[in-house]
Motif scaffolding. Sequence first.
Motif, short mmCIF file in Angstrom:
data_model
loop_
_atom_site.label_atom_id
_atom_site.label_comp_id
_atom_site.label_asym_id
_atom_site.label_seq_id
_atom_site.Cartn_x
_atom_site.Cartn_y
_atom_site.Cartn_z
N ILE A 61 0.90 -1.36 -0.05
CA ILE A 61 0.10 0.04 0.06
C ILE A 61 0.89 1.15 0.01
O ILE A 61 0.70 2.40 -0.67
CB ILE A 61 -0.87 0.03 1.18
N LEU A 62 1.95 1.41 0.90
CA LEU A 62 2.58 2.57 1.03
C LEU A 62 3.43 2.67 -0.41
O LEU A 62 3.89 3.74 -1.04
CB LEU A 62 3.46 2.41 2.04
N SER A 63 4.08 1.53 -0.80
CA SER A 63 4.90 1.56 -2.32
C SER A 63 3.95 2.14 -3.42
O SER A 63 4.30 2.91 -4.24
CB SER A 63 5.46 -0.01 -2.54
N TYR A 64 2.59 1.63 -3.34
CA TYR A 64 1.75 2.00 -4.58
C TYR A 64 1.53 3.67 -4.26
O TYR A 64 1.64 4.21 -5.49
CB TYR A 64 0.44 1.25 -4.39
N LEU A 65 1.32 4.06 -3.01
CA LEU A 65 1.01 5.34 -2.93
C LEU A 65 2.11 6.23 -3.13
O LEU A 65 1.88 7.51 -3.80
CB LEU A 65 0.50 5.68 -1.48
N ALA A 66 3.43 5.86 -2.83
CA ALA A 66 4.56 6.56 -3.10
C ALA A 66 4.92 6.66 -4.58
O ALA A 66 5.23 7.75 -5.18
CB ALA A 66 5.79 6.06 -2.41
N ASN B 250 5.19 9.67 -9.71
CA ASN B 250 4.84 9.54 -11.09
C ASN B 250 3.90 10.72 -11.35
O ASN B 250 3.94 11.03 -12.73
CB ASN B 250 4.46 8.46 -11.39
N ASN B 251 3.01 11.18 -10.47
CA ASN B 251 2.38 12.42 -10.73
C ASN B 251 2.87 13.60 -10.39
O ASN B 251 2.18 14.68 -10.63
CB ASN B 251 0.89 12.08 -10.27
N SER B 252 4.13 13.53 -9.88
CA SER B 252 4.67 14.73 -9.60
C SER B 252 5.17 15.75 -10.64
O SER B 252 5.57 16.88 -10.56
CB SER B 252 5.86 14.78 -8.51
N GLY B 253 5.52 15.22 -11.66
CA GLY B 253 5.90 15.69 -12.77
C GLY B 253 7.40 15.74 -12.80
O GLY B 253 8.11 16.62 -13.77
N LEU B 254 8.20 15.21 -12.03
CA LEU B 254 9.61 14.80 -11.91
C LEU B 254 10.04 13.94 -13.27
O LEU B 254 9.48 12.96 -13.60
CB LEU B 254 9.93 14.24 -10.92
N GLU B 255 10.81 14.32 -13.93
CA GLU B 255 11.45 13.69 -15.17
C GLU B 255 12.78 13.75 -15.15
O GLU B 255 13.54 14.21 -16.14
CB GLU B 255 10.77 14.28 -16.41
#
Length: 81
Positions: A16-21, A26-31
């Motif tokens: 659960i914690l890994s999925y949330l992280a 991935n949705n933070s916009g870091l590339e």
Amino acid sequence: MFKKIPAARRILIYVILSYLALVLVNNSGLEYGNMWLIYTPMFVAIYIFSRWLDSRFGPMNEASAARSEDVKPLLKPGSKD
């Protein structure tokens, strides 16, 4: 069920914690060119946090799970039982 199978509880907490992280990163916009520079410390931190969190949910061994009525109070030296 999770009190009887502590490994399942630990796995569930970690998943659960890994999925949330992962969703957060991935949705933070870091590339970055190599996302493992972010993923590796993240998963290590999640593992440490999940082990700590699991220790809060249940005892790690049966010795610490003894009920209070099973534990005899210590007597003072020289006192009679």
